[in-house]
Scaffold this active site. Structure first.
Site, PDB file in Angstrom:
ATOM      1  N   CYS A  74      76.197 -12.469  23.871  1.00 37.96           N
ATOM      2  CA  CYS A  74      75.457 -12.832  25.075  1.00 37.96           C
ATOM      3  C   CYS A  74      76.026 -12.164  26.324  1.00 37.96           C
ATOM      4  CB  CYS A  74      75.398 -14.353  25.168  1.00 37.96           C
ATOM      5  SG  CYS A  74      73.962 -14.924  26.075  1.00 37.96           S
ATOM      6  N   HIS A 166      74.323 -16.914  20.031  1.00 41.27           N
ATOM      7  CA  HIS A 166      75.664 -17.514  19.980  1.00 41.27           C
ATOM      8  C   HIS A 166      75.998 -18.028  18.586  1.00 41.27           C
ATOM      9  CE1 HIS A 166      76.525 -17.809  24.371  1.00 41.27           C
ATOM     10  NE2 HIS A 166      75.203 -17.743  24.439  1.00 41.27           N
ATOM     11  N   GLU A 168      78.795 -18.762  17.509  1.00 39.80           N
ATOM     12  CA  GLU A 168      79.885 -19.749  17.624  1.00 39.80           C
ATOM     13  C   GLU A 168      79.352 -21.143  17.928  1.00 39.80           C
ATOM     14  OE1 GLU A 168      78.936 -17.705  19.853  1.00 39.80           O
ATOM     15  OE2 GLU A 168      79.146 -18.544  21.874  1.00 39.80           O
TER      16      GLU A 168
HETATM   17  N1  GLN Z   1      72.829 -15.132  31.541  1.00 42.47           N
HETATM   18  C1  GLN Z   1      74.229 -14.953  31.295  1.00 42.47           C
HETATM   19  C2  GLN Z   1      74.761 -13.707  31.964  1.00 42.47           C
HETATM   20  O1  GLN Z   1      74.050 -13.032  32.637  1.00 42.47           O
HETATM   21  C3  GLN Z   1      74.511 -14.870  29.814  1.00 42.47           C
HETATM   22  C4  GLN Z   1      74.277 -16.198  29.194  1.00 42.47           C
HETATM   23  C5  GLN Z   1      75.188 -16.511  28.063  1.00 42.47           C
HETATM   24  O2  GLN Z   1      76.190 -15.840  27.829  1.00 42.47           O
HETATM   25  N2  GLN Z   1      74.869 -17.564  27.355  1.00 42.47           N
HETATM   26  O3  GLN Z   1      75.883 -13.382  31.821  1.00 42.47           O
END
Ligand code: GLN
Length: 183
Positions: A74, A166, A168
């Site tokens: 992410c 994710h 995890e």
């Molecule tokens: N929207 C977040 C970002 O821009 C990422 C979201 C996340 O890691 N769950 O870093």
């Protein structure tokens, strides 16, 4: 685990559950002798600022560009990317993954959702937990490693693996196991 911000504890738990030894990285010296680095989800803008403030940006970039394997989820994917759309104040990535991502690119209505993901090498779909996930707009020279509804949600390039979702937080340890077994 890069442990400045975000969901590093959850990665630590998942890795420990499969018997891997873990270390939290907050200082440049803590990068020494690592077999791999996890760059967790969280907030990529904050993570970038903290890395710069802690003197970690350049050492991490150097270690990864010299072949340190990484699992990035992410926000971690955004940190590795070549191009970031909708970043904050000229937000930049390491440019080590030849991908273009749109921050929070899944739109307001579906900021967070769960969806089955097809991952290369896994027999059964993986439960994808997406939280304000980046949307991969271009995969460049990276290999597509995971897809959700024909949309790339995981890529690999060299020894870097990056996921929009994710693992995890899913309770499914297959991707952590795969990553560690491949080291
Ligand atoms: N929207 C977040 C970002 O821009 C990422 C979201 C996340 O890691 N769950 O870093």
């Amino acid at each position: 685990m890069l442990a400045l911000q975000g969901a590093f504890k959850e990665h630590e738990r998942a890795l420990q559950a499969i018997g891997a030894r873990t270390r939290l990285v907050r200082l440049p010296a803590e990068l020494d002798d690592l077999d791999a680095l996890v760059i967790p989800g969280g907030e990529s803008t904050t993570m970038t600022i903290l890395m710069e403030r802690m003197g970690l940006w350049e050492p991490v970039r150097k270690a990864l560009s010299e072949g340190l394997p990484a699992l990035a989820t992410c926000a971690g994917m955004i940190v590795l990317a070549r191009d970031i759309t909708d970043g904050v104040n000229g937000q930049h990535g390491f440019g080590l993954l030849d991908i273009a991502v749109r921050r929070n690119g899944y739109g307001r209505q579906v900021h967070s959702f769960e969806a089955p993901v097809r991952v290369e090498g896994l027999d059964h779909e993986f439960p994808g937990v997406f939280i304000r996930a980046p949307f991969v707009e271009d995969t460049g020279t990276a290999d597509v490693y995971a897809v959700q509804d024909d949309q790339p949600v995981g890529v690999r390039q060299g020894r870097l693996t990056a996921l929009c979702f994710h693992p995890e937080l899913s309770g499914d340890l297959r991707l952590h196991r795969e990553f560690v077994n491949a080291l």
